[in-house]
Design a protein around this motif. Structure first.
Motif: not given
Length: 297
Positions: A177-193, A202-213
């Motif tokens: 339901d909710l994915l909580v990556p940090n900035e590095y993890e979000a970039v690594t999972l998506t290839g987006r900088t 990531l929001l295309e994959l799960v309903p909610e996303v929080v990226v911690t910065l």
């Protein structure tokens, strides 16, 4: 009272404090060494319990002295360890270097956590009674998937911290339901900088996303609404180890208590802000009155 189930790791953190982390091939002299109970699963369990929830920990410790201390630490923080099994051999360990700015680098050795590759009898029952299930990736992926799918069967909200970062199979993402990556993890999972682009992907994959910065705060996205940026309180960081787990544990409690999203994120950021002003992971995690005091400043 809010009930949070945690399926994840317990580690003894072996923490070395240095002025500057060594580069490859370099030897430096440290200031201090400590052994601190941790592991992303145990950390999130302790954070949620201190934030005011009833918490059940599902996982494993070894038969060594670390295992006994890990169990005692969880119980002392009010975490139910009835489903934390003891297996023959060493407990998990995390080898952590913390620099003068509070940054860290970590090597995790799974130990007993490596045996948690499936749900044991009774685990699904614990998950079914929870308001939320917290998951991380320091135990075998098969158990993480099984836990998420069990939560989905029982209508339990699932929160995944994708750390250590690795490719996430569709059968897991379909139950998150909710994915909580940090900035590095979000970039690594998506290839987006860019964090916003990574969160949107990531929001295309799960309903909610929080990226911690980190000190900047966090970025929240949900389908059908614009992005929400919540700043972090300004504090002087001593040790950021466990800050992300503190944030997730507190956030899970706040959302289970039906706090509005912005308020829940700010409350979780306040919990993390308290934790970074102290050394260690579980040892730094605040109790609810401390979170409320920081939130009110």
């Amino acid at each position: 009272m809010t009930h949070i189930a945690v399926l994840g790791s317990t580690n003894m953190d072996l923490v070395t404090y240095v002025d500057k982390a060594p580069r490859r091939g370099e030897t430096v002299t440290g200031r201090e060494f400590r052994t601190v109970p941790g592991g992303k699963g145990a950390n999130q369990a302790i954070a949620a319990a201190r934030a005011g929830a009833t918490v059940s920990m599902i996982g494993a410790v070894g038969t060594d002295a670390y295992g006994a201390r890990l169990r005692d630490t969880l119980e002392h923080s009010g975490v139910d360890t009835d489903f934390l099994r003891t297996v023959q051999g060493p407990s998990g360990t995390a080898h952590i270097v913390v620099d003068a700015e509070g940054g860290n680098a970590i090597v995790v050795i799974p130990g007993a956590n490596g045996t948690v590759d499936h749900l044991s009898p009774g685990d699904e029952g614990v998950i079914a009674t929870a308001d939320a299930l917290l998951l991380q990736l320091e135990i075998p992926l098969a158990a993480v998937v099984a836990g998420a799918q069990a939560a989905r069967r029982h209508g339990v909200r699932t929160v995944l911290t994708p750390s250590p970062v690795q490719p996430l199979p569709s059968e897991l993402l379909d139950a998150v339901d909710l994915l909580v990556p940090n900035e590095y993890e979000a970039v690594t999972l998506t290839g987006r900088t860019d964090p916003r682009e990574a969160a949107a992907a990531l929001l295309e994959l799960v309903p909610e996303v929080v990226v911690t910065l980190g000190a900047t705060g966090c970025l929240y996205l949900t389908r059908g609404a614009g992005p929400l940026v919540v700043p972090a309180p300004r504090v002087t960081a001593v040790d950021s180890t466990g800050a992300g787990d503190t944030f997730v544990g507190a956030l899970a409690v706040a959302r289970a208590e039906e706090k509005p999203v912005r308020e829940a994120l700010a409350w979780a950021a306040a919990a993390a802000a308290v934790s970074v002003q102290r050394e260690g992971a579980s040892a730094s995690m605040p109790y609810r009155p401390e979170i409320e005091a920081q939130y009110g400043t």
